[in-house]
Design a protein around this motif. Structure first.
Motif, PDB file in Angstrom:
ATOM      1  N   PHE A  36       2.220  12.866   3.052  1.00 34.95           N
ATOM      2  CA  PHE A  36       1.707  14.136   2.505  1.00 34.95           C
ATOM      3  C   PHE A  36       2.345  14.417   1.157  1.00 34.95           C
ATOM      4  CE2 PHE A  36       0.748  18.556   1.781  1.00 34.95           C
ATOM      5  CZ  PHE A  36      -0.599  18.563   2.088  1.00 34.95           C
ATOM      6  N   ASP A  37       1.462  14.651   0.167  1.00 38.41           N
ATOM      7  CA  ASP A  37       1.919  14.843  -1.205  1.00 38.41           C
ATOM      8  C   ASP A  37       1.686  16.281  -1.658  1.00 38.41           C
ATOM      9  OD1 ASP A  37       2.694  14.608  -3.819  1.00 38.41           O
ATOM     10  OD2 ASP A  37       0.961  13.393  -4.455  1.00 38.41           O
ATOM     11  N   THR A  38       2.742  17.083  -1.581  1.00 37.85           N
ATOM     12  CA  THR A  38       2.635  18.461  -2.110  1.00 37.85           C
ATOM     13  C   THR A  38       2.842  18.482  -3.617  1.00 37.85           C
ATOM     14  OG1 THR A  38       5.006  18.912  -2.001  1.00 37.85           O
ATOM     15  CG2 THR A  38       3.719  19.349   0.001  1.00 37.85           C
TER      16      THR A  38
ATOM     17  N   ALA B 176      -3.275   2.053  -4.074  1.00 35.08           N
ATOM     18  CA  ALA B 176      -2.631   3.357  -4.040  1.00 35.08           C
ATOM     19  C   ALA B 176      -3.568   4.454  -4.533  1.00 35.08           C
ATOM     20  CB  ALA B 176      -1.371   3.332  -4.915  1.00 35.08           C
ATOM     21  N   THR B 177      -3.532   5.591  -3.853  1.00 32.64           N
ATOM     22  CA  THR B 177      -4.176   6.801  -4.370  1.00 32.64           C
ATOM     23  C   THR B 177      -3.216   7.334  -5.435  1.00 32.64           C
ATOM     24  OG1 THR B 177      -3.104   7.898  -2.494  1.00 32.64           O
ATOM     25  CG2 THR B 177      -5.472   7.448  -2.284  1.00 32.64           C
ATOM     26  N   LEU B 178      -3.258   6.694  -6.610  1.00 33.78           N
ATOM     27  CA  LEU B 178      -2.137   6.880  -7.536  1.00 33.78           C
ATOM     28  C   LEU B 178      -2.331   7.990  -8.558  1.00 33.78           C
ATOM     29  CD1 LEU B 178       0.634   5.553  -7.682  1.00 33.78           C
ATOM     30  CD2 LEU B 178      -0.181   4.140  -9.552  1.00 33.78           C
TER      31      LEU B 178
ATOM     32  N   ALA C  50       4.516  12.588  -9.704  1.00 33.74           N
ATOM     33  CA  ALA C  50       4.242  11.163  -9.961  1.00 33.74           C
ATOM     34  C   ALA C  50       5.173  10.360  -9.054  1.00 33.74           C
ATOM     35  CB  ALA C  50       4.458  10.834 -11.431  1.00 33.74           C
ATOM     36  N   GLU C  51       4.989  10.541  -7.736  1.00 33.56           N
ATOM     37  CA  GLU C  51       5.892   9.972  -6.736  1.00 33.56           C
ATOM     38  C   GLU C  51       5.416   8.634  -6.193  1.00 33.56           C
ATOM     39  OE1 GLU C  51       3.464  11.930  -5.968  1.00 33.56           O
ATOM     40  OE2 GLU C  51       2.618  10.750  -4.342  1.00 33.56           O
ATOM     41  N   GLY C  52       4.091   8.421  -6.236  1.00 32.66           N
ATOM     42  CA  GLY C  52       3.549   7.189  -5.665  1.00 32.66           C
ATOM     43  C   GLY C  52       4.110   5.963  -6.364  1.00 32.66           C
TER      44      GLY C  52
ATOM     45  N   GLY D 254       0.818  -1.221   0.000  1.00 34.05           N
ATOM     46  CA  GLY D 254       0.000   0.000   0.000  1.00 34.05           C
ATOM     47  C   GLY D 254       0.843   1.258   0.000  1.00 34.05           C
ATOM     48  N   LYS D 255       0.442   2.207  -0.840  1.00 34.04           N
ATOM     49  CA  LYS D 255       1.143   3.494  -0.900  1.00 34.04           C
ATOM     50  C   LYS D 255       0.948   4.258   0.411  1.00 34.04           C
ATOM     51  CE  LYS D 255       0.972   7.974  -3.403  1.00 34.04           C
ATOM     52  NZ  LYS D 255       0.401   8.703  -4.573  1.00 34.04           N
ATOM     53  N   GLY D 256       2.040   4.590   1.055  1.00 30.13           N
ATOM     54  CA  GLY D 256       1.987   5.294   2.338  1.00 30.13           C
ATOM     55  C   GLY D 256       2.609   6.675   2.264  1.00 30.13           C
TER      56      GLY D 256
ATOM     57  N   PHE E 136      -4.453  12.338   2.621  1.00 26.22           N
ATOM     58  CA  PHE E 136      -5.052  11.021   2.374  1.00 26.22           C
ATOM     59  C   PHE E 136      -4.207  10.162   1.433  1.00 26.22           C
ATOM     60  CE2 PHE E 136      -9.011  13.577   3.206  1.00 26.22           C
ATOM     61  CZ  PHE E 136      -9.354  12.954   4.397  1.00 26.22           C
ATOM     62  N   ASP E 137      -3.027  10.659   1.053  1.00 25.33           N
ATOM     63  CA  ASP E 137      -2.240   9.938   0.059  1.00 25.33           C
ATOM     64  C   ASP E 137      -1.560   8.684   0.625  1.00 25.33           C
ATOM     65  OD1 ASP E 137      -1.738   9.839  -2.632  1.00 25.33           O
ATOM     66  OD2 ASP E 137       0.081  11.060  -2.556  1.00 25.33           O
ATOM     67  N   MET E 138      -1.859   8.413   1.901  1.00 31.17           N
ATOM     68  CA  MET E 138      -1.338   7.168   2.495  1.00 31.17           C
ATOM     69  C   MET E 138      -2.468   6.164   2.736  1.00 31.17           C
ATOM     70  SD  MET E 138      -2.786   8.380   5.161  1.00 31.17           S
ATOM     71  CE  MET E 138      -2.543   7.023   6.280  1.00 31.17           C
TER      72      MET E 138
END
Ligand code: BES
Ligand code: MN
Ligand code: ZN
Length: 505
Positions: free
Chosen positions: A277-279, A381-383, A356-358, A272-274, A295-297
């Motif tokens: 925080f995704d800026t 993943a919240t991809l 596009a880090e996930g 699972g994508k953890g 919520f990106d985790m």
């Protein structure tokens, strides 16, 4: 909240409130409902006959039994829709509707009765019905209010201490108990995933998620292995390190091993994508709505929620869980567009877009999972924002390299009310992530964004049987369903556990 079966007749039990489901257009039935109505001197059937209660989904009515007619102080009628539409999801919602009403009344314990689940072609096994009810009760009583100094009345009703399911037939009661056990564990796992999702980025950091995983491991006899920067370096996990290099928060690779199957049996794996925080990093996101990127985790949260449920149920199967966790921030040290990095798998990656880090942190996690030789690996993943455009909030996107696994997951999700819908992975899409300078690039542009993201992941799974759930549209939301509340939904915890239950059987 404690949920238990009480071996007693619902017409005899004294309780502050008895919740009873009523179906649309259905006559008062045989069995407990009919007997209860008789005991109430036809009070329920009269209300229904007058059209004051229709039994529509979400409808409720509080009734005081006629003097001396029956022992419950209050009756709560809960609509369950048309009898032919009955399924686990209907019961999950009805139970949550009841629990929310009861909490508003300030009642701490109530009783309910399982009935009308055995009729017609839509027969639900009593254990499956009880599982859905227990899950709805636990999910419906979820509140995330730990940062409210003073709980406000609407969001923080009285905490329920217990619910009793009344069933006097021993054989039925035993089945209800086995369903409650599963539904309760599932609900608690989903609520854990929700809380991890709802926690803000300054609390739910990679180290926080790792500590939570260690807690699960010690509670349920699992093995936890946590990699920090030094171990990630030693393992050549260049992609996770690249994503985290702009942040003050250290990254973690979280590994949980639940080994309750045969010693030599290959495990199944959850990833699972953890991303806490995704800026967007240097390719920074617009300010509008950026707070949602806490919520990106949620993929990682669902993996941990599922592992907690799997642990609590002590499922006889080997399961490995891997959650790569990092922040994605801009800074003088941050990853930049144009940079080329080397992944754990060995492939080099040209960074086109740091947002596009996930897929980068998942690439290393999936590559790492190969050492467990899993029978199958599923990641969540919240991809991609693209997934929300394609499917909205009604289904997760489902992709992978094995049609049988995709179908297995689609049907598992369908059974438990967490839909996943396939998108194609035609070879031609792969062209979009070819790089001039490296083995692959991390963005394929706007067309088919969810598919090219999945193609990127596929480049790192080697020969594993693999499927991917893009949960960008399903992991959090407005909380429209009775068993939801605003924020993280807990999805796809339920789908994960249903899949594992199927594999364990
Ligand atoms: N975490 C986002 C995806 C996302 C967007 C989830 C909206 C939930 C709601 C992901 O890291 C991301 O930023 N993806 C980019 C990829 C693009 C740069 C190729 C996207 O979808 O825009
Ligand atoms: Mn991003
Ligand atoms: Zn992201």
């Amino acid at each position: 909240m404690e949920i238990a079966v009480l071996r007693t007749d619902c017409t005899e039990h004294a309780t502050a409130l008895l919740a009873v489901t009523v179906f649309e257009g259905a006559d008062p039935q045989d069995g407990p409902a009919g007997r209860l109505d008789e005991r109430l001197r036809a009070q329920v059937s009269e209300i229904v006959a007058r059209g004051d209660f229709k039994g529509k989904p979400g409808e409720t009515l509080l009734v005081y039994p006629r003097d001396g007619s029956a022992p419950p102080e209050r009756l709560l009628l809960v609509g369950a829709g048309k009898p032919e539409g009955l399924d686990a999801e209907v019961l999950r919602r009805a139970a949550a509707t009841a629990v929310k009403q009861v909490a508003r009344l300030g009642i701490e314990r109530f009783a309910t009765v399982m009935h009308d689940v055995g009729g017609g072609s839509n027969r639900l096994e009593p254990s499956d019905a009880a599982r859905a009810v227990a899950e709805g009760l636990v999910l419906g009583s979820y509140v995330f209010d730990q940062f409210k100094t003073k709980p406000d009345d609407e969001t923080a009703p009285a905490k329920l201490s217990g619910v009793e399911l009344l069933e006097k037939v021993e054989e039925q009661a035993t089945q209800l108990e086995s369903g409650i056990r599963i539904g309760g564990a599932l609900g608690r796992g989903e609520n854990l995933a929700r809380t991890l999702g709802n926690l803000p980025g300054n609390v739910a950091t990679p180290t926080y998620l790792a500590d939570e995983a260690s807690r699960i491991a010690s509670d349920f006899g699992m093995q936890a292995t946590i990699f920090g920067p030094a171990e990630l370096e030693a393992e050549s996990m260049g992609a996770i390190l690249a994503v985290s290099q702009g942040s003050e928060q250290e990254p973690r690779l979280i590994v949980l091993e639940h080994r309750k199957g045969p010693e030599d049996a290959r495990p199944i794996a959850l990833v699972g994508k953890g991303l806490t925080f995704d800026t967007g990093g240097i390719s920074i996101k617009p300010a509008q709505g950026m707070e949602e990127m806490k919520f990106d985790m949620c993929g990682g949260a669902a993996v941990l929620g599922a592992m907690q449920a799997i642990g609590e149920l002590d499922l006889p199967i080997n399961v490995v869980a891997v959650v790569p966790s990092s922040e994605n921030l801009p800074s003088g040290k941050a990853l930049k567009p144009g940079d080329i990095i080397r992944s754990h798998f060995g492939k080099t990656i040209e960074i086109i877009n740091t947002d596009a880090e996930g897929r980068l942190i998942l690439a290393d996690a999936l590559s790492y999972v190969r050492r467990f030789e899993p029978l199958a690996v599923v990641d969540a993943a919240t991809l991609t924002g693209s997934c929300v455009i394609a499917l909205g909030h009604q289904a997760s996107a489902l992709l992978g390299n094995d049609d049988a696994l995709i179908e297995e997951l689609r049907t598992a999700g369908d059974r438990v009310g967490e839909r996943a819908w396939p998108l194609p992975m035609f070879d031609e899409y792969r062209e979009q992530i070819k790089s001039e300078y490296a083995d692959i690039k991390n963005s394929g542009g706007r067309p088919a964004g969810s598919i090219t993201a999945a193609w990127f992941l596929r480049e790192f799974v080697g020969d594993m049987t693999w499927a991917h759930l893009d949960i960008a549209g399903t992991a959090y939301g407005e909380g429209k369903l009775a068993y939801q509340s605003k924020g993280a939904t807990g999805a796809p915890t339920r789908l994960f556990v249903e899949w594992v239950l199927g594999r364990a059987a």
